[in-house]
Design an enzyme around this catalytic site. Structure first.
Site, mmCIF file in Angstrom:
data_model
loop_
_atom_site.group_PDB
_atom_site.id
_atom_site.type_symbol
_atom_site.label_atom_id
_atom_site.label_comp_id
_atom_site.label_asym_id
_atom_site.label_seq_id
_atom_site.Cartn_x
_atom_site.Cartn_y
_atom_site.Cartn_z
ATOM 1 C CG HIS A 135 -2.122 -0.866 1.072
ATOM 2 N ND1 HIS A 135 -2.091 -2.203 1.399
ATOM 3 C CD2 HIS A 135 -3.380 -0.610 0.634
ATOM 4 C CE1 HIS A 135 -3.288 -2.738 1.162
ATOM 5 N NE2 HIS A 135 -4.081 -1.794 0.702
ATOM 6 C CE LYS A 139 -4.079 -0.410 4.638
ATOM 7 N NZ LYS A 139 -5.373 0.254 4.945
#
Length: 238
Positions: A135, A139
């Site tokens: 990600h 995040k």
């Protein structure tokens, strides 16, 4: 449909764009700068709330939606220790609650593939299995909620795996999740079964946030007028 957006970051703004394009209106845009808008008298004017905030704020946000008698679609991750309490309160207060670790239609089909593959591998002890998720660097939680969902599905089918871990540690009964944070990466999840002879890999790669945002709006449309606890399996009839 009047939607309260609780969490007005990149995901909230992506949801707003799709909701407006579909003819819905945004009754509230609630971020860290204006939490007072969650007061009951204000929030109750919404038809549904879509909650994408932080692990620390998701649980109280959900409770405030219940108090305001507003159905809530929640996509925040990292707060699931409170999920049993949320489910109990939802039923007690006759509210509507829909949680998904990922609202993407493609990811939810991927979940179904993951479960079926784990079933097929249940008696194939020559294969080990591990997960990888990638990600963007902003995040906040690791592993991702989607990776945890994938891992829990595998644990439910493979008796030889007892728990998942998010670190490099040996153990035949451990299911390792490798978390990577790179930019720009909306999200990639990979499940790999490996043996001395071959590997079997399934992967879902998101190209943007649009899939997650579109699925959240579909879930909110579906939830309106209902009471109870639901998931994307209900929305998509999987």
């Amino acid at each position: 449909m009047k939607i309260a957006l609780i969490g007005y970051g990149k995901m909230g703004k992506a949801i707003e764009t799709i909701a407006l394009a579909k003819g819905h209106s945004i009754s509230h845009r609630i971020g860290s700068q204006n939490p007072e808008l969650l007061e009951k008298a204000s929030l109750s004017t919404a038809d549904v709330a879509i909650e994408f905030s932080t692990p620390e704020t998701a649980f109280p946000h959900i409770l405030q939606c219940f108090e305001a008698n507003v159905p809530v679609v929640c996509g925040s991750t990292g707060w699931l220790d409170h999920l049993p309490q949320v489910k109990a309160l939802c039923l007690e207060k006759h509210q509507a609650f829909l949680y998904a670790s990922n609202f993407s239609i493609g990811v939810n089909i991927f979940f179904e593939l993951n479960q079926r593959l784990a079933e097929l591998m249940a008696h194939q002890h020559q294969y080990d299995v591990h997960l990888e998720e990638i990600h963007h660097t902003q995040k906040k939680d690791a592993p991702s909620g989607t990776a945890i969902s994938l891992a829990d599905q595998i644990l439910a089918k493979l008796a030889r795996k007892k728990t998942w871990i998010n670190e490099a540690r040996a153990g035949a009964d451990l299911l390792q999740i490798v978390s990577k944070r790179e930019d720009p990466t909306p999200g990639t999840h990979t499940v790999t079964y490996t043996s001395d002879i071959d590997d079997i890999t399934i992967t879902h790669t998101a190209h943007s946030r649009q899939g997650f945002a579109a699925g959240a709006v579909v879930a909110a449309e579906w939830l309106q007028g209902k009471k109870g606890i639901f998931t994307m399996k209900d929305v998509l009839d999987l």
